[in-house]
Motif scaffolding. Structure first.
Motif, PDB file in Angstrom:
ATOM      1  N   TYR A 132       0.798  -1.113   0.061  1.00 38.09           N
ATOM      2  CA  TYR A 132       0.035  -0.016  -0.026  1.00 38.09           C
ATOM      3  C   TYR A 132       1.013   1.195  -0.009  1.00 38.09           C
ATOM      4  CZ  TYR A 132      -3.046  -3.824   1.552  1.00 38.09           C
ATOM      5  OH  TYR A 132      -3.727  -5.018   1.700  1.00 38.09           O
ATOM      6  N   GLU A 133       0.447   2.253   0.685  1.00 37.06           N
ATOM      7  CA  GLU A 133       1.264   3.540   0.686  1.00 37.06           C
ATOM      8  C   GLU A 133       2.475   3.295   1.543  1.00 37.06           C
ATOM      9  OE1 GLU A 133       0.355   6.308  -1.303  1.00 37.06           O
ATOM     10  OE2 GLU A 133      -0.637   4.642  -2.146  1.00 37.06           O
ATOM     11  N   GLY A 134       2.574   2.300   2.449  1.00 40.34           N
ATOM     12  CA  GLY A 134       3.629   2.505   3.289  1.00 40.34           C
ATOM     13  C   GLY A 134       3.222   1.608   4.579  1.00 40.34           C
ATOM     14  N   VAL A 135       3.939   1.661   5.564  1.00 37.56           N
ATOM     15  CA  VAL A 135       3.607   0.904   6.825  1.00 37.56           C
ATOM     16  C   VAL A 135       3.612   2.116   7.975  1.00 37.56           C
ATOM     17  CG1 VAL A 135       4.716  -1.176   6.546  1.00 37.56           C
ATOM     18  CG2 VAL A 135       6.125   0.620   7.450  1.00 37.56           C
ATOM     19  N   ASP A 136       2.628   1.978   8.927  1.00 42.23           N
ATOM     20  CA  ASP A 136       2.690   2.717  10.067  1.00 42.23           C
ATOM     21  C   ASP A 136       3.850   3.173  10.514  1.00 42.23           C
ATOM     22  OD1 ASP A 136       0.316   3.810  12.384  1.00 42.23           O
ATOM     23  OD2 ASP A 136       2.371   3.510  13.054  1.00 42.23           O
ATOM     24  N   GLU A 137       4.295   4.384  10.789  1.00 41.91           N
ATOM     25  CA  GLU A 137       5.631   4.843  11.198  1.00 41.91           C
ATOM     26  C   GLU A 137       6.039   4.078  12.254  1.00 41.91           C
ATOM     27  OE1 GLU A 137       7.609   6.724   9.160  1.00 41.91           O
ATOM     28  OE2 GLU A 137       9.007   7.166  10.338  1.00 41.91           O
ATOM     29  N   ARG A 138       5.376   3.715  13.227  1.00 41.46           N
ATOM     30  CA  ARG A 138       5.711   3.301  14.543  1.00 41.46           C
ATOM     31  C   ARG A 138       6.332   1.980  14.282  1.00 41.46           C
ATOM     32  NH1 ARG A 138       0.252   4.832  17.135  1.00 41.46           N
ATOM     33  NH2 ARG A 138      -0.512   4.214  15.004  1.00 41.46           N
ATOM     34  N   VAL A 139       6.010   1.335  13.234  1.00 43.46           N
ATOM     35  CA  VAL A 139       6.935  -0.008  12.733  1.00 43.46           C
ATOM     36  C   VAL A 139       8.264   0.251  12.441  1.00 43.46           C
ATOM     37  CG1 VAL A 139       6.920  -2.006  10.952  1.00 43.46           C
ATOM     38  CG2 VAL A 139       4.912  -1.252  11.786  1.00 43.46           C
ATOM     39  N   ARG A 140       8.393   1.324  11.519  1.00 45.24           N
ATOM     40  CA  ARG A 140       9.625   1.949  11.459  1.00 45.24           C
ATOM     41  C   ARG A 140      10.560   2.066  12.624  1.00 45.24           C
ATOM     42  NH1 ARG A 140      10.691   3.956   6.145  1.00 45.24           N
ATOM     43  NH2 ARG A 140       8.680   4.202   5.260  1.00 45.24           N
ATOM     44  N   GLN A 141       9.802   3.155  13.477  1.00 49.13           N
ATOM     45  CA  GLN A 141      10.567   3.564  14.755  1.00 49.13           C
ATOM     46  C   GLN A 141      10.824   2.541  15.570  1.00 49.13           C
ATOM     47  OE1 GLN A 141       7.442   6.502  15.776  1.00 49.13           O
ATOM     48  NE2 GLN A 141       8.389   8.293  14.793  1.00 49.13           N
ATOM     49  N   HIS A 142      10.048   1.512  15.987  1.00 51.26           N
ATOM     50  CA  HIS A 142      10.290   0.616  17.016  1.00 51.26           C
ATOM     51  C   HIS A 142      10.316  -0.788  16.816  1.00 51.26           C
ATOM     52  CE1 HIS A 142       9.261   4.213  19.272  1.00 51.26           C
ATOM     53  NE2 HIS A 142       8.001   4.386  18.882  1.00 51.26           N
ATOM     54  N   LEU A 143      10.604  -1.119  15.550  1.00 51.11           N
ATOM     55  CA  LEU A 143      10.490  -2.450  15.210  1.00 51.11           C
ATOM     56  C   LEU A 143      11.597  -3.009  14.107  1.00 51.11           C
ATOM     57  CD1 LEU A 143       9.056  -5.159  16.058  1.00 51.11           C
ATOM     58  CD2 LEU A 143       7.704  -4.994  13.726  1.00 51.11           C
ATOM     59  N   VAL A 144      11.798  -1.908  13.211  1.00 45.15           N
ATOM     60  CA  VAL A 144      12.740  -2.152  12.073  1.00 45.15           C
ATOM     61  C   VAL A 144      14.303  -1.726  12.400  1.00 45.15           C
ATOM     62  CG1 VAL A 144      13.184  -1.153   9.971  1.00 45.15           C
ATOM     63  CG2 VAL A 144      10.783  -2.205  10.316  1.00 45.15           C
ATOM     64  N   SER A 145      15.239  -2.619  11.934  1.00 50.16           N
ATOM     65  CA  SER A 145      16.526  -2.153  12.335  1.00 50.16           C
ATOM     66  C   SER A 145      17.307  -1.414  11.092  1.00 50.16           C
ATOM     67  CB  SER A 145      17.453  -3.162  12.995  1.00 50.16           C
ATOM     68  OG  SER A 145      17.125  -4.314  12.041  1.00 50.16           O
ATOM     69  N   ASP A 146      16.753  -1.700   9.864  1.00 47.11           N
ATOM     70  CA  ASP A 146      17.406  -1.399   8.885  1.00 47.11           C
ATOM     71  C   ASP A 146      16.148  -1.083   7.499  1.00 47.11           C
ATOM     72  OD1 ASP A 146      19.292  -0.851   6.853  1.00 47.11           O
ATOM     73  OD2 ASP A 146      20.289  -2.508   6.904  1.00 47.11           O
ATOM     74  N   GLU A 147      16.619  -0.215   6.704  1.00 54.61           N
ATOM     75  CA  GLU A 147      15.551   0.094   5.579  1.00 54.61           C
ATOM     76  C   GLU A 147      16.507   0.086   4.381  1.00 54.61           C
ATOM     77  OE1 GLU A 147      12.912   3.301   6.193  1.00 54.61           O
ATOM     78  OE2 GLU A 147      13.017   3.026   8.357  1.00 54.61           O
ATOM     79  N   ILE A 148      15.833  -0.773   3.364  1.00 60.65           N
ATOM     80  CA  ILE A 148      16.551  -1.093   1.981  1.00 60.65           C
ATOM     81  C   ILE A 148      15.899  -0.677   0.737  1.00 60.65           C
ATOM     82  CG2 ILE A 148      17.797  -2.767   0.572  1.00 60.65           C
ATOM     83  CD1 ILE A 148      19.345  -3.740   3.162  1.00 60.65           C
ATOM     84  N   SER A 149      16.240  -0.011  -0.114  1.00 61.38           N
ATOM     85  CA  SER A 149      15.474   0.303  -1.363  1.00 61.38           C
ATOM     86  C   SER A 149      16.259  -0.483  -2.393  1.00 61.38           C
ATOM     87  CB  SER A 149      15.416   1.889  -1.707  1.00 61.38           C
ATOM     88  OG  SER A 149      15.120   1.837  -3.184  1.00 61.38           O
ATOM     89  N   ILE A 150      15.703  -1.092  -3.696  1.00 63.65           N
ATOM     90  CA  ILE A 150      16.576  -1.760  -4.461  1.00 63.65           C
ATOM     91  C   ILE A 150      16.792  -0.795  -5.570  1.00 63.65           C
ATOM     92  CG2 ILE A 150      15.941  -4.014  -4.058  1.00 63.65           C
ATOM     93  CD1 ILE A 150      13.978  -4.000  -6.563  1.00 63.65           C
ATOM     94  N   GLY A 151      16.411   0.480  -5.521  1.00 59.47           N
ATOM     95  CA  GLY A 151      16.503   1.340  -6.751  1.00 59.47           C
ATOM     96  C   GLY A 151      15.489   2.807  -6.509  1.00 59.47           C
ATOM     97  N   ASP A 152      15.763   3.660  -7.204  1.00 55.56           N
ATOM     98  CA  ASP A 152      15.017   4.881  -6.951  1.00 55.56           C
ATOM     99  C   ASP A 152      13.777   4.756  -8.120  1.00 55.56           C
ATOM    100  OD1 ASP A 152      16.583   5.880  -5.229  1.00 55.56           O
ATOM    101  OD2 ASP A 152      17.730   7.077  -6.593  1.00 55.56           O
ATOM    102  N   TYR A 153      12.944   3.791  -7.859  1.00 48.42           N
ATOM    103  CA  TYR A 153      11.472   3.693  -8.571  1.00 48.42           C
ATOM    104  C   TYR A 153      10.599   2.994  -7.449  1.00 48.42           C
ATOM    105  CZ  TYR A 153      14.392  -0.539  -9.113  1.00 48.42           C
ATOM    106  OH  TYR A 153      15.116  -1.680  -9.001  1.00 48.42           O
ATOM    107  N   VAL A 154       9.315   3.100  -7.880  1.00 48.31           N
ATOM    108  CA  VAL A 154       8.421   2.819  -6.615  1.00 48.31           C
ATOM    109  C   VAL A 154       7.564   1.547  -7.300  1.00 48.31           C
ATOM    110  CG1 VAL A 154       6.436   3.594  -5.196  1.00 48.31           C
ATOM    111  CG2 VAL A 154       8.231   5.042  -5.886  1.00 48.31           C
ATOM    112  N   LEU A 155       7.789   0.387  -6.255  1.00 53.22           N
ATOM    113  CA  LEU A 155       7.004  -0.731  -6.718  1.00 53.22           C
ATOM    114  C   LEU A 155       5.768  -0.924  -6.236  1.00 53.22           C
ATOM    115  CD1 LEU A 155      10.280  -3.162  -6.203  1.00 53.22           C
ATOM    116  CD2 LEU A 155       9.233  -2.530  -8.412  1.00 53.22           C
ATOM    117  N   THR A 156       4.895  -1.893  -6.091  1.00 55.02           N
ATOM    118  CA  THR A 156       3.627  -1.901  -5.523  1.00 55.02           C
ATOM    119  C   THR A 156       3.830  -2.607  -4.246  1.00 55.02           C
ATOM    120  OG1 THR A 156       3.053  -3.978  -6.850  1.00 55.02           O
ATOM    121  CG2 THR A 156       2.205  -1.871  -7.813  1.00 55.02           C
ATOM    122  N   GLY A 157       4.956  -2.998  -3.844  1.00 54.27           N
ATOM    123  CA  GLY A 157       5.332  -3.604  -2.718  1.00 54.27           C
ATOM    124  C   GLY A 157       6.728  -3.980  -2.560  1.00 54.27           C
TER     125      GLY A 157
END
Ligand code: ADE
Length: 267
Positions: A132-157
């Motif tokens: 969808y548009e993304g995950v609730d920011e609290r997942v990012r802030q309190h659960l996730v330890s790293d964030e990775i993009s495979i490139g500068d384009y937007v996939l559906t998921g």
């Protein structure tokens, strides 16, 4: 002992992974237990009757946001709290995935001897696929330890991105590729674009394989391949020279190219 890597993947679309993981090198690595991928269906961790995993964004606007409760429940249910291994969110907002990041993650996942985290480091990697548009920011802030993009384009998921990451990491594990030098010669492994490949026939529609490759002179072949890799990188991705490891001989060859714009090396 054979190195092995375990991925715990959290997704709303586990079926996306099956065909690829049952194909070719991924399939073989799984059969040999070098690779284990555990798929966790986030929807199974909902507690409401309709198994809702997304909701409208606070503040309005379009799109839907992945709700925090099922994501936390799934991750903590499988990995504990806090998660027992790194949890990587696949998102276009993450740091960009490169061969260097693949190597870094393979080191983490394998506890390589020369890796700083070798002894206490995690043996597993967990991947969280956003939708969808993304995950609730609290997942990012309190659960996730790293964030990775495979490139500068937007996939559906994040599912395709997760498969890209798994593939690039797994093929670095010794024994996964039939030819152990395969992952070393790759484009980007040495920081350069790879040299061109040819196979039989030696002449196809009148187009010849470069003579040097038929010469049996391995020192000459190695030199030709290195020069081709340098030439291709110079023509297509000169930005890579900022971080590539270059010998004195490489530098001399590159200097010789400066006055020869558009040159094609054959042999
Ligand atoms: N999800 C959507 N687009 C993505 C991207 N470029 N990389 C990783 N995850 C994504």
């Amino acid at each position: 002992m054979q190195k092995a890597v375990i991925f715990d993947v959290f997704t709303l679309f586990p079926e996306v992974f099956e065909p690829y993981l049952h194909t070719s090198i991924m399939q073989r690595a799984r059969q040999r237990e070098i690779l284990t991928v555990r798929l966790h269906y986030i929807r199974q961790w909902t507690t409401d009757r309709h198994h809702v995993t997304d909701d409208e964004p606070y503040g309005g606007g379009g799109g839907m946001v992945m709700k925090p409760e099922p994501v936390f429940a799934a991750v903590e249910g499988v990995l504990g709290s806090p998660p027992a291994c790194p949890l990587i969110l696949l998102t276009p907002q993450g740091r960009v995935f490169t061969q260097a990041v693949a190597r870094e993650l393979a080191g983490v996942a394998l506890r390589l001897e020369d890796d700083a985290q070798s002894d206490e480091g995690p043996r597993r990697l967990a991947l969280l696929c956003g939708r969808y548009e993304g995950v609730d920011e609290r997942v990012r802030q309190h659960l996730v330890s790293d964030e990775i993009s495979i490139g500068d384009y937007v996939l559906t998921g994040g599912e395709l991105a997760a498969l890209v990451l798994i593939d690039a990491v797994v093929r670095l594990i010794p024994g996964v590729l039939g030819d152990p030098s395969g992952a070393i010669d790759d484009s980007h492994a040495s920081g350069l674009i790879e040299y061109p490949h040819f196979t039989r026939p030696a002449v196809f529609r009148g187009w010849n394989v470069p003579d040097v490759l038929l010469s049996g002179d391995h020192a000459r072949i190695d030199r030709w391949r290195r020069e081709q890799a340098l030439l291709r990188t110079w023509q297509r991705r000169p930005d890579l020279f900022e971080t590539a490891l270059l010998s004195e001989e490489d530098r001399e060859f590159l200097a010789s190219l400066q006055g020869n714009e558009g040159l094609r090396l054959e042999d």
